[in-house]
Design a protein around this motif. Structure first.
Motif, PDB file in Angstrom:
ATOM      1  N   VAL A   1       2.691  -1.809 -16.927  1.00  0.00           N
ATOM      2  CA  VAL A   1       1.661  -2.071 -15.933  1.00  0.00           C
ATOM      3  C   VAL A   1       2.310  -2.581 -14.656  1.00  0.00           C
ATOM      4  O   VAL A   1       3.108  -3.514 -14.681  1.00  0.00           O
ATOM      5  CB  VAL A   1       0.641  -3.115 -16.451  1.00  0.00           C
ATOM      6  CG1 VAL A   1      -0.428  -3.363 -15.403  1.00  0.00           C
ATOM      7  CG2 VAL A   1       0.035  -2.671 -17.758  1.00  0.00           C
ATOM      8  N   LEU A   2       1.982  -1.918 -13.550  1.00  0.00           N
ATOM      9  CA  LEU A   2       2.432  -2.403 -12.248  1.00  0.00           C
ATOM     10  C   LEU A   2       1.203  -2.960 -11.551  1.00  0.00           C
ATOM     11  O   LEU A   2       0.275  -2.235 -11.212  1.00  0.00           O
ATOM     12  CB  LEU A   2       3.034  -1.244 -11.433  1.00  0.00           C
ATOM     13  CG  LEU A   2       3.445  -1.586  -9.996  1.00  0.00           C
ATOM     14  CD1 LEU A   2       4.573  -2.599  -9.997  1.00  0.00           C
ATOM     15  CD2 LEU A   2       3.884  -0.339  -9.252  1.00  0.00           C
ATOM     16  N   LEU A   3       1.189  -4.279 -11.373  1.00  0.00           N
ATOM     17  CA  LEU A   3       0.018  -4.932 -10.800  1.00  0.00           C
ATOM     18  C   LEU A   3       0.331  -5.358  -9.372  1.00  0.00           C
ATOM     19  O   LEU A   3       1.268  -6.113  -9.140  1.00  0.00           O
ATOM     20  CB  LEU A   3      -0.355  -6.148 -11.645  1.00  0.00           C
ATOM     21  CG  LEU A   3      -1.410  -7.087 -11.058  1.00  0.00           C
ATOM     22  CD1 LEU A   3      -2.765  -6.418 -11.049  1.00  0.00           C
ATOM     23  CD2 LEU A   3      -1.475  -8.387 -11.860  1.00  0.00           C
ATOM     24  N   VAL A   4      -0.427  -4.852  -8.416  1.00  0.00           N
ATOM     25  CA  VAL A   4      -0.262  -5.295  -7.042  1.00  0.00           C
ATOM     26  C   VAL A   4      -1.406  -6.243  -6.740  1.00  0.00           C
ATOM     27  O   VAL A   4      -2.569  -5.926  -6.988  1.00  0.00           O
ATOM     28  CB  VAL A   4      -0.290  -4.109  -6.056  1.00  0.00           C
ATOM     29  CG1 VAL A   4      -0.144  -4.591  -4.627  1.00  0.00           C
ATOM     30  CG2 VAL A   4       0.797  -3.123  -6.399  1.00  0.00           C
TER      31      VAL A   4
ATOM     32  N   ALA B   1      -3.901  -1.623  -8.158  1.00  0.00           N
ATOM     33  CA  ALA B   1      -3.834  -2.304  -6.866  1.00  0.00           C
ATOM     34  C   ALA B   1      -5.087  -3.158  -6.697  1.00  0.00           C
ATOM     35  O   ALA B   1      -6.185  -2.626  -6.649  1.00  0.00           O
ATOM     36  CB  ALA B   1      -3.709  -1.291  -5.731  1.00  0.00           C
ATOM     37  N   TYR B   2      -4.908  -4.437  -6.653  1.00  0.00           N
ATOM     38  CA  TYR B   2      -6.008  -5.399  -6.464  1.00  0.00           C
ATOM     39  C   TYR B   2      -7.179  -5.060  -7.390  1.00  0.00           C
ATOM     40  O   TYR B   2      -8.311  -4.883  -6.934  1.00  0.00           O
ATOM     41  CB  TYR B   2      -6.468  -5.393  -5.001  1.00  0.00           C
ATOM     42  CG  TYR B   2      -5.329  -5.472  -4.019  1.00  0.00           C
ATOM     43  CD1 TYR B   2      -4.732  -6.696  -3.735  1.00  0.00           C
ATOM     44  CD2 TYR B   2      -4.835  -4.339  -3.388  1.00  0.00           C
ATOM     45  CE1 TYR B   2      -3.664  -6.789  -2.851  1.00  0.00           C
ATOM     46  CE2 TYR B   2      -3.763  -4.412  -2.506  1.00  0.00           C
ATOM     47  CZ  TYR B   2      -3.192  -5.635  -2.243  1.00  0.00           C
ATOM     48  OH  TYR B   2      -2.138  -5.715  -1.373  1.00  0.00           O
TER      49      TYR B   2
ATOM     50  N   GLU C   1      -6.314   0.990  -4.065  1.00  0.00           N
ATOM     51  CA  GLU C   1      -6.689  -0.145  -3.228  1.00  0.00           C
ATOM     52  C   GLU C   1      -8.004   0.146  -2.494  1.00  0.00           C
ATOM     53  O   GLU C   1      -8.883  -0.699  -2.423  1.00  0.00           O
ATOM     54  CB  GLU C   1      -5.558  -0.388  -2.224  1.00  0.00           C
ATOM     55  CG  GLU C   1      -5.820  -1.507  -1.259  1.00  0.00           C
ATOM     56  CD  GLU C   1      -4.647  -1.716  -0.306  1.00  0.00           C
ATOM     57  OE1 GLU C   1      -3.575  -1.119  -0.526  1.00  0.00           O
ATOM     58  OE2 GLU C   1      -4.809  -2.486   0.651  1.00  0.00           O
ATOM     59  N   HIS C   2      -8.107   1.358  -1.935  1.00  0.00           N
ATOM     60  CA  HIS C   2      -9.323   1.688  -1.180  1.00  0.00           C
ATOM     61  C   HIS C   2     -10.269   2.439  -2.096  1.00  0.00           C
ATOM     62  O   HIS C   2     -10.168   3.647  -2.256  1.00  0.00           O
ATOM     63  CB  HIS C   2      -8.978   2.549   0.034  1.00  0.00           C
ATOM     64  CG  HIS C   2      -7.961   1.903   0.926  1.00  0.00           C
ATOM     65  ND1 HIS C   2      -8.273   0.829   1.729  1.00  0.00           N
ATOM     66  CD2 HIS C   2      -6.652   2.155   1.126  1.00  0.00           C
ATOM     67  CE1 HIS C   2      -7.199   0.452   2.385  1.00  0.00           C
ATOM     68  NE2 HIS C   2      -6.190   1.237   2.043  1.00  0.00           N
TER      69      HIS C   2
ATOM     70  N   THR D   1       0.830  -1.196   0.000  1.00  0.00           N
ATOM     71  CA  THR D   1       0.000   0.000   0.000  1.00  0.00           C
ATOM     72  C   THR D   1       0.865   1.246   0.000  1.00  0.00           C
ATOM     73  O   THR D   1       0.666   2.167  -0.796  1.00  0.00           O
ATOM     74  CB  THR D   1      -0.872   0.018   1.269  1.00  0.00           C
ATOM     75  OG1 THR D   1      -1.495  -1.256   1.387  1.00  0.00           O
ATOM     76  CG2 THR D   1      -1.916   1.093   1.219  1.00  0.00           C
ATOM     77  N   GLU D   2       1.834   1.286   0.894  1.00  0.00           N
ATOM     78  CA  GLU D   2       2.689   2.459   1.031  1.00  0.00           C
ATOM     79  C   GLU D   2       3.551   2.657  -0.209  1.00  0.00           C
ATOM     80  O   GLU D   2       3.786   3.786  -0.641  1.00  0.00           O
ATOM     81  CB  GLU D   2       3.565   2.345   2.282  1.00  0.00           C
ATOM     82  CG  GLU D   2       2.814   2.495   3.603  1.00  0.00           C
ATOM     83  CD  GLU D   2       2.085   1.230   4.050  1.00  0.00           C
ATOM     84  OE1 GLU D   2       2.234   0.179   3.364  1.00  0.00           O
ATOM     85  OE2 GLU D   2       1.360   1.266   5.056  1.00  0.00           O
TER      86      GLU D   2
END
Ligand SMILES: Nc1ncnc2c1ncn2[C@@H]1O[C@H](COP(=O)(O)OP(=O)(O)OP(=O)(O)O)[C@@H](O)[C@H]1O
Ligand SMILES: [Mg+2]
Lengths: 527, 365
Positions: A468-471, A440-441, A353-354, A311-312
């Motif tokens: 693409v950066l996929l978390v 993010a997710y 994420e949120h 997250t950070e």
């Protein structure tokens, strides 16, 4: 008293309309005592609405509810709780600045057998017992904002235990959990079942539904299309029921091809993170010296148990959080500690994420939310003036392109179903045609078709040349999509592995902090 | 045989908020305020029906009275439209009262000392209003910057700055600006006649400020619905986290809305000098006359919607004018109008609860 009945809850012919949408259409649904009952359906099928009716958030327009054989009228959550029903929402409703103990003490009507309020000491003792008995992993004195998503969920579960609820409703409880946390939750649910309680479990993951539940009810467009015994059904049958025959025919077959182009040498680096350190809200290190690059035309995955600094890390890259040490470069421009607006202007899109907290403004319309990132660019504005016509037109286009289920583009986005809110965000970010897409997710809370759709989008963004950066915390997702996978553990990247060498086992072990090559517990290095 | 039943009261959340509530809430609040005031009249030994008919007579009884009501509406509208802008951004400016005073001080200073000897009336009016706007806005920027940069609570700072403005005014009238032709009274000299704002003939209504008040309503409506700034205000006001995520500058939204809001209050202050008092007086509150606080009520009665400003300001102006007269005829305490304001505000806040919840009384067997 409940032992005399076999059926814990019977909802009969429930109909619920919102304006001109029929969210629930003559639904009949029952849950037995000691049963785990899964509720399946696509985004917007009416699952949350049905459970909100049972929990007293909404009142049905038609239909009856029986609890343990007795006809009841549930007009508010308090009525439901008195009947022994507890619902755990997709987004936990807790007071962030209070401790876990205080959050529980806030609940109404917790008292001892004499009807007196419990003293803080007694309450603490009672809770400590329950935490031990059910093997919860929370500290009563921790403030809620310090807790991970899974721990917040456990606080909600603790509420249900305190009320001694006999019927537990879980709305998409696993979408935010890692495999390990999910296993824990399943064992908790099974324990509840053994104690004779009933559990209603909403999910989008079919395997999950089959493995945990006794029976499964499938909803489609507000109607029940079938109730099946979990032991006698299959993923294929459930998928057919959920989507419908015509839906299946329209599905594109997804081929999972392993990418062969291993040489990144002649590709351009879009995102470069070097020796990055970031603090979390508590002021303790969350990201500790992370370095990696993301190239154009690749999907770079970051996987890890949530709460290990992902997250950070994302917030630092997108300019939402201060960087303590290290450098971030986008397109070889130094963006360390630049604001979100500047970073966006370089062509960075972000699926946060949120969702509810960052991603949307609930009170504003779907159209207004769809232009949140582009409203200051033509044609959506001319100088300081908004072009409402263009905004509506654009919104209608995205609504149809991304199959967002909404009556029109003018209603407040907060009234959409969870999955459709997510589609609004994905549509907005992808339509920016970004150079770097940070997701993010992105598939949390999406149904199978929408999940597939979003994954296809990530792939086509990659083919377009986007980095693409996929978390994610879903190993299958990362294996299906990514060219390279970084595993994050306690704020560090343990290892970056290419798609060819990656296996489920390898990643699973790394996620728990074990490096298979050295075979040593990584933990020990830190102490 | 009769069965004893207990009554069960529960609070339910509403699923839909009927649109009619937007109208119902302000109307009910006003009615409750009127009823509470009627009780106060009763306690004072005054027949409330007589009192209200007197209020009517003094406020709407004839053209002069009506023009007096409109004169009071001008500063209320100017302040309230500005407040809508800041309140929509979730910034709580309680300092319009002080911003009016700053506008009044600046307008007086310009008319008395800067443009001395000039004869061009338009120049006077233009500079009094423009500088009133700029300085009112700058005054409001102080708490705005503190909030944007240091997260200092603006409710407290804006409120406290009202008193600072009042003390500055008092210092000036007792000290350097004390009039030479006032026989030692702590008031300034009258501003020259060419600085007096023109009135609609036969009335007390000062024209330039009336026009600006109407323009300000149109302006705020336009900003909120048609501009990117209005969009940013809405996003920031409803979800500051999403605003940050979208790259909307918190500082920009806070500073701009506060500057405009303070500026409009400053114009109201300039209008009170140029159109009504023509000088500063030792009691600052007799110039700002609670307009800055009453405007908060007007903004909320209008449900933060510029369209609602005119009826809301009209109602409050009637009460202000009417109760001023009552104070004299019945020798009522000055606080009556405050009681009225207070009861409206309290009703509105509690009605806000009924907007989202309803109370259900059931008999349970
Ligand atoms: N408060 C509301 N006002 C208006 N419409 C609503 C409201 N709540 C839900 N709806 C509509 O009812 C339908 C069903 O929504 P619901 O939230 O029950 O779906 P769901 O099955 O939980 O979907 P998801 O998997 O996306 O969470 C949707 O079309 C949604 O837009
Ligand atoms: Mg839902």
């Amino acid at each position: 008293m409940c032992e005399n009945y076999e059926v814990a809850v019977l909802m009969k012919n429930i109909t619920k309309r919102f304006h001109n949408i029929v969210a629930n259409d003559r639904i009949t649904f029952d849950v037995k005592v000691g049963e785990i009952h899964a509720l399946l359906g696509e985004n917007g099928a009416g699952k949350t609405t049905l459970m909100n009716i049972l929990f007293g958030h909404y009142r049905p327009d038609e239909g009856e509810i029986y609890v343990y054989g007795r006809k009841v009228k549930i007009s508010c959550p308090r009525d439901a709780i008195k009947l022994g029903i507890m619902m755990i929402h997709q987004h936990p409703l807790l007071v962030e600045n209070l401790s876990v103990l205080e959050n529980i003490a806030l609940l109404y009507g917790i008292h001892d057998s004499l009807g007196l309020l419990l003293s803080p000491r007694k309450l603490r003792d009672k809770l400590t017992d329950m935490i031990e008995k059910y093997n919860l992993k929370i500290d009563l004195d921790a403030k809620v904002w310090q807790l991970s998503a899974s721990q917040k969920q456990q606080v909600e579960l603790l509420k249900a235990l305190v009320y001694d609820s006999k019927i537990l409703i879980l709305d998409e409880p696993t979408s935010i959990l890692t495999p390990i946390e999910k296993e824990w939750l399943f064992s908790f649910i099974r324990k509840m079942k053994r104690d004779g309680k009933s559990v209603i479990f909403i999910t989008h993951k079919l395997e999950e539904a089959i493995s945990i539940s006794d029976r499964i009810t499938v909803l489609r467009r507000g109607r029940v299309v079938g109730t099946l015994n979990s032991s006698e059904t299959s993923v294929q049958e459930l998928a057919r029921l959920m989507i419908g025959e015509e839906g299946l025919r329209n599905e594109r077959i997804v081929s999972i091809q392993k990418r062969a182009d291993g040489d990144l040498d002649n590709k351009r680096i879009v995102l470069e993170v070097s020796d990055l350190s970031v603090l979390d809200d508590r002021g303790s290190p969350a990201v500790r010296g992370v370095s990696f690059e993301v190239y154009e035309g690749e999907i770079f995955g970051i996987i890890g148990v949530s709460g290990n600094g992902q997250t950070e890390l994302v917030e630092a890259i997108t300019g939402l959080r201060k960087v303590q040490k290290g450098r971030i470069r986008i397109d070889s421009q130094d963006v360390t500690n630049r604001g979100p607006r500047y970073i966006q202007s370089l062509g960075v899109a972000h699926i946060p994420e949120h969702r509810i907290k960052h991603g949307i403004v609930s009170e504003l319309s779907v159209a207004e939310n769809l232009v949140l990132k582009v409203y200051r660019k033509p044609p959506f504005c001319k100088g300081p003036y908004l072009n409402s016509k263009e905004i509506s037109r654009w919104a209608r286009e995205l609504i149809s392109e991304f199959s967002i289920v909404t009556p029109n583009e003018k209603i407040p986005v907060g009234q959409l179903s969870g999955g459709n809110i997510q589609r609004v965000i994905v549509a907005r970010e992808v339509s920016m045609k970004p150079k770097l897409l940070i997701a993010a997710y992105p598939t949390h809370g999406l149904d199978i078709a929408a999940t597939r759709f979003v994954r296809e989008i990530l792939k086509s963004e990659k083919d377009r040349g986007c980095a693409v950066l996929l978390v994610s915390n879903d190993i299958d997702e990362v294996l299906e999509l990514c060219d390279r996978i970084a595993v994050m553990y306690e704020g560090r990247i343990l290892k970056i592995i290419s798609a060819e060498e990656a296996t489920k086992e390898k990643i699973g072990l790394l996620m728990s902090g074990v490096d298979t090559i050295e075979g040593a517990q990584i933990d020990q290095h830190y102490h | 045989m009769k069965v004893l039943r207990s009554i069960n009261i529960t609070i339910r959340r509403r699923e839909h908020v009927p649109r009619i509530f937007e109208l119902l809430i302000p109307v009910c609040s006003a009615v409750v305020g009127l009823v509470v005031c009627a009780l106060i009249f009763l306690l004072q030994g005054i027949d409330p029906i007589y009192a209200y008919s007197e209020i009517y007579r003094y406020s709407l009884g004839g053209p002069i009275q009506v023009s007096n009501v409109i004169r009071v509406m001008i500063p209320l509208i100017l302040c309230a439209t500005g407040l809508i802008l800041v309140f929509r951004a979730g910034v709580w400016n309680i300092g319009a009262e002080g911003q009016i005073l700053i506008g009044a001080i600046v307008a007086t200073g310009v008319a008395l000392f800067v443009l001395q000897g000039n004869t061009n009336s338009a120049l006077f009016i233009f500079s009094m209003i423009t500088l009133g706007f700029i300085f009112g806005g700058l005054w409001a920027l102080i708490p705005a910057i503190l909030k944007a940069k240091l997260d200092v609570n603006e409710i407290i700072t804006t409120l406290m700055m009202n008193y600072i403005a009042a003390y500055i005014l008092q210092y000036l009238v007792y000290g350097p600006w004390k009039g030479k032709k006032t026989f030692g009274f702590p008031i300034t000299d009258e501003i020259p006649p060419q600085a007096h704002f023109p009135l609609i003939p036969g009335t007390l209504i000062h024209i330039p400020t009336l026009i600006l008040a109407i323009c300000s309503i149109v302006f705020v409506f336009f900003v909120m619905t048609q501009t990117t700034l209005g969009y940013e205000i809405k996003v920031f006001g409803s979800n500051p986290d999403a605003a940050k995520y979208a790259g909307i500058s918190k500082t920009k939204v806070i500073l701009i809305t506060m500057f405009i809001s303070g500026g409009l209050a400053g114009v109201a202050g300039a209008g009170e000098i140029g159109g009504v008092h023509h000088r500063l007086i030792y009691n600052p509150w007799s110039i700002s006359a609670n307009y800055g606080f009453t405007a908060i009520i007007v903004a909320f009665l209008a449900r933060l919607n510029p369209i609602g400003i005119i009826p809301a300001a009209f109602l409050m102006a009637i009460l202000i004018v009417g109760t001023r007269a009552l104070q004299i005829t019945f020798n009522l305490p000055v606080g009556v109008i405050n009681v009225f304001n207070g009861s409206i505000l309290i009703t509105m806040v509690s009605m806000e609860f009924f907007r989202h919840y309803r109370i259900v009384i059931r008999r349970s067997e």
